[in-house]
Design a protein around this motif. Structure first.
Motif, PDB file in Angstrom:
ATOM      1  N   VAL A   1       0.847  -1.197   0.000  1.00  0.00           N
ATOM      2  CA  VAL A   1       0.000   0.000   0.000  1.00  0.00           C
ATOM      3  C   VAL A   1       0.882   1.246   0.000  1.00  0.00           C
ATOM      4  N   THR A   2       0.479   2.276  -0.749  1.00  0.00           N
ATOM      5  CA  THR A   2       1.275   3.488  -0.886  1.00  0.00           C
ATOM      6  C   THR A   2       0.767   4.590   0.038  1.00  0.00           C
ATOM      7  N   VAL A   3       1.577   5.613   0.184  1.00  0.00           N
ATOM      8  CA  VAL A   3       1.195   6.769   0.991  1.00  0.00           C
ATOM      9  C   VAL A   3      -0.080   7.402   0.438  1.00  0.00           C
ATOM     10  N   SER A   4      -0.146   7.559  -0.887  1.00  0.00           N
ATOM     11  CA  SER A   4      -1.316   8.193  -1.482  1.00  0.00           C
ATOM     12  C   SER A   4      -2.576   7.370  -1.260  1.00  0.00           C
ATOM     13  N   GLU A   5      -2.450   6.041  -1.271  1.00  0.00           N
ATOM     14  CA  GLU A   5      -3.617   5.192  -1.036  1.00  0.00           C
ATOM     15  C   GLU A   5      -4.111   5.315   0.402  1.00  0.00           C
ATOM     16  N   VAL A   6      -3.171   5.444   1.346  1.00  0.00           N
ATOM     17  CA  VAL A   6      -3.569   5.649   2.747  1.00  0.00           C
ATOM     18  C   VAL A   6      -4.255   7.005   2.892  1.00  0.00           C
ATOM     19  N   CYS A   7      -3.706   8.017   2.230  1.00  0.00           N
ATOM     20  CA  CYS A   7      -4.324   9.344   2.278  1.00  0.00           C
ATOM     21  C   CYS A   7      -5.750   9.303   1.733  1.00  0.00           C
ATOM     22  N   ASP A   8      -5.924   8.639   0.598  1.00  0.00           N
ATOM     23  CA  ASP A   8      -7.250   8.562  -0.021  1.00  0.00           C
ATOM     24  C   ASP A   8      -8.233   7.797   0.860  1.00  0.00           C
ATOM     25  N   ALA A   9      -7.756   6.712   1.487  1.00  0.00           N
ATOM     26  CA  ALA A   9      -8.645   5.865   2.273  1.00  0.00           C
ATOM     27  C   ALA A   9      -9.022   6.494   3.609  1.00  0.00           C
ATOM     28  N   LEU A  10      -8.087   7.209   4.226  1.00  0.00           N
ATOM     29  CA  LEU A  10      -8.307   7.688   5.588  1.00  0.00           C
ATOM     30  C   LEU A  10      -8.423   9.206   5.700  1.00  0.00           C
ATOM     31  N   GLY A  11      -8.095   9.916   4.624  1.00  0.00           N
ATOM     32  CA  GLY A  11      -8.193  11.366   4.674  1.00  0.00           C
ATOM     33  C   GLY A  11      -7.161  12.027   5.564  1.00  0.00           C
ATOM     34  N   VAL A  12      -5.975  11.422   5.635  1.00  0.00           N
ATOM     35  CA  VAL A  12      -4.915  11.987   6.469  1.00  0.00           C
ATOM     36  C   VAL A  12      -3.871  12.654   5.583  1.00  0.00           C
ATOM     37  N   ALA A  13      -3.007  13.441   6.204  1.00  0.00           N
ATOM     38  CA  ALA A  13      -1.941  14.117   5.471  1.00  0.00           C
ATOM     39  C   ALA A  13      -0.868  13.104   5.058  1.00  0.00           C
ATOM     40  N   PRO A  14      -0.165  13.372   3.951  1.00  0.00           N
ATOM     41  CA  PRO A  14       0.892  12.454   3.507  1.00  0.00           C
ATOM     42  C   PRO A  14       1.964  12.205   4.564  1.00  0.00           C
ATOM     43  N   ALA A  15       2.368  13.262   5.278  1.00  0.00           N
ATOM     44  CA  ALA A  15       3.391  13.069   6.305  1.00  0.00           C
ATOM     45  C   ALA A  15       2.906  12.123   7.395  1.00  0.00           C
ATOM     46  N   THR A  16       1.623  12.232   7.741  1.00  0.00           N
ATOM     47  CA  THR A  16       1.036  11.351   8.752  1.00  0.00           C
ATOM     48  C   THR A  16       1.005   9.917   8.254  1.00  0.00           C
ATOM     49  N   ALA A  17       0.564   9.748   6.992  1.00  0.00           N
ATOM     50  CA  ALA A  17       0.493   8.408   6.396  1.00  0.00           C
ATOM     51  C   ALA A  17       1.871   7.786   6.277  1.00  0.00           C
ATOM     52  N   GLN A  18       2.845   8.588   5.869  1.00  0.00           N
ATOM     53  CA  GLN A  18       4.202   8.068   5.684  1.00  0.00           C
ATOM     54  C   GLN A  18       4.796   7.606   7.007  1.00  0.00           C
ATOM     55  N   ARG A  19       4.615   8.415   8.064  1.00  0.00           N
ATOM     56  CA  ARG A  19       5.148   8.020   9.378  1.00  0.00           C
ATOM     57  C   ARG A  19       4.488   6.746   9.886  1.00  0.00           C
ATOM     58  N   ALA A  20       3.168   6.670   9.721  1.00  0.00           N
ATOM     59  CA  ALA A  20       2.448   5.492  10.209  1.00  0.00           C
ATOM     60  C   ALA A  20       2.890   4.237   9.467  1.00  0.00           C
ATOM     61  N   LEU A  21       2.999   4.330   8.140  1.00  0.00           N
ATOM     62  CA  LEU A  21       3.430   3.175   7.348  1.00  0.00           C
ATOM     63  C   LEU A  21       4.849   2.762   7.714  1.00  0.00           C
ATOM     64  N   ALA A  22       5.738   3.730   7.836  1.00  0.00           N
ATOM     65  CA  ALA A  22       7.138   3.417   8.154  1.00  0.00           C
ATOM     66  C   ALA A  22       7.240   2.738   9.520  1.00  0.00           C
ATOM     67  N   ASN A  23       6.519   3.263  10.505  1.00  0.00           N
ATOM     68  CA  ASN A  23       6.565   2.675  11.845  1.00  0.00           C
ATOM     69  C   ASN A  23       6.009   1.249  11.857  1.00  0.00           C
ATOM     70  N   LEU A  24       4.877   1.053  11.174  1.00  0.00           N
ATOM     71  CA  LEU A  24       4.267  -0.275  11.129  1.00  0.00           C
ATOM     72  C   LEU A  24       5.160  -1.275  10.422  1.00  0.00           C
ATOM     73  N   ARG A  25       5.760  -0.861   9.327  1.00  0.00           N
ATOM     74  CA  ARG A  25       6.628  -1.790   8.596  1.00  0.00           C
ATOM     75  C   ARG A  25       7.848  -2.164   9.430  1.00  0.00           C
ATOM     76  N   ARG A  26       8.415  -1.191  10.120  1.00  0.00           N
ATOM     77  CA  ARG A  26       9.553  -1.509  10.993  1.00  0.00           C
ATOM     78  C   ARG A  26       9.134  -2.481  12.099  1.00  0.00           C
ATOM     79  N   GLU A  27       7.986  -2.224  12.719  1.00  0.00           N
ATOM     80  CA  GLU A  27       7.497  -3.097  13.785  1.00  0.00           C
ATOM     81  C   GLU A  27       7.312  -4.527  13.288  1.00  0.00           C
ATOM     82  N   ARG A  28       6.712  -4.648  12.120  1.00  0.00           N
ATOM     83  CA  ARG A  28       6.401  -5.992  11.616  1.00  0.00           C
ATOM     84  C   ARG A  28       7.644  -6.736  11.177  1.00  0.00           C
ATOM     85  N   ILE A  29       8.591  -6.014  10.607  1.00  0.00           N
ATOM     86  CA  ILE A  29       9.855  -6.659  10.217  1.00  0.00           C
ATOM     87  C   ILE A  29      10.572  -7.174  11.461  1.00  0.00           C
ATOM     88  N   ALA A  30      10.673  -6.331  12.479  1.00  0.00           N
ATOM     89  CA  ALA A  30      11.369  -6.727  13.706  1.00  0.00           C
ATOM     90  C   ALA A  30      10.658  -7.887  14.390  1.00  0.00           C
TER      91      ALA A  30
END
Length: 209
Positions: free
Chosen positions: A144-173
């Protein structure tokens, strides 16, 4: 052939020599190795693979064209952590994967059309619900991309990017610990795209354990 002889004879101007793969404005010309080797061996020169893929490497001129901005604007953008962490140097020339450039398009300065919400309007999702909602999108689509998260949830790109990055790091670890995998192996098993995987791995590798 010495570099001096190469500059004087300019063998790349001979009829049939493969065209450079660098952009027309590039100061340093680059050629495809397979095409050049075939030409020198006297065998048919293979075609280049189709352009447009997410992993295509773009120089500064091509990256600027991808965003529709001037090259000097790209020179300012390239220091952004999202771009800097994916930069690849080929024969002294800086390049970036097309997918990374496209991901940056969602958050680059001055693009209100890419913000995912009007200027001055708060995020549509409360902060305490954001993690769970982005996690659901990531479960449904690991790429899923930043723009898709923005479209789905109506959040700012910076917010979507931080959330995705944090979740991906958590899941990898988490997967790496559970399945005794390296971070890279865990990221691949989770299905995360290479363009976002590298940033997550770099962050994890630099984090204290």
């Amino acid at each position: 052939m010495s570099m001096g002889t190469f500059r004087n004879k300019k063998p790349y101007t001979a009829q049939g020599f493969p065209a450079p793969i660098s952009s027309p404005q590039a100061r340093v010309l680059l050629w495809d190795g397979e095409q050049t080797a075939a030409y020198l061996a006297g065998t048919p020169v293979p075609d280049l693979p189709p352009a447009g893929g997410e992993q295509d490497l773009l120089d500064r001129h091509e990256a600027a064209a991808e965003l529709g901005v001037k090259t000097r604007s790209w020179d300012a953008y390239k220091t952004d952590p999202l771009l800097a962490s994916h930069m690849v140097v080929v024969c002294g020339v800086e390049h970036w994967p097309r997918g990374t450039v496209r991901a940056f398009q969602d958050t680059r300065p001055g693009k209100s059309s890419a913000t995912g919400r009007p200027k001055g309007k708060g995020n549509a999702v409360p902060r305490n619900q954001l993690h769970a909602k982005v996690a659901a999108l990531l479960d449904a689509k690991p790429a899923v991309t930043v723009s898709e998260v923005c479209d789905a949830l109506g959040v700012a790109p910076a917010t979507a990017q931080r959330a995705l990055a944090n979740l991906r790091r958590e899941r990898i670890a988490q997967l790496a610990g559970q399945a005794s995998l390296s971070y890279a192996e865990a990221a691949e098993r989770l299905g995360f795209p290479p363009t976002v995987r590298r940033a997550a791995l770099k962050s994890l590798q630099n984090a204290p354990r």
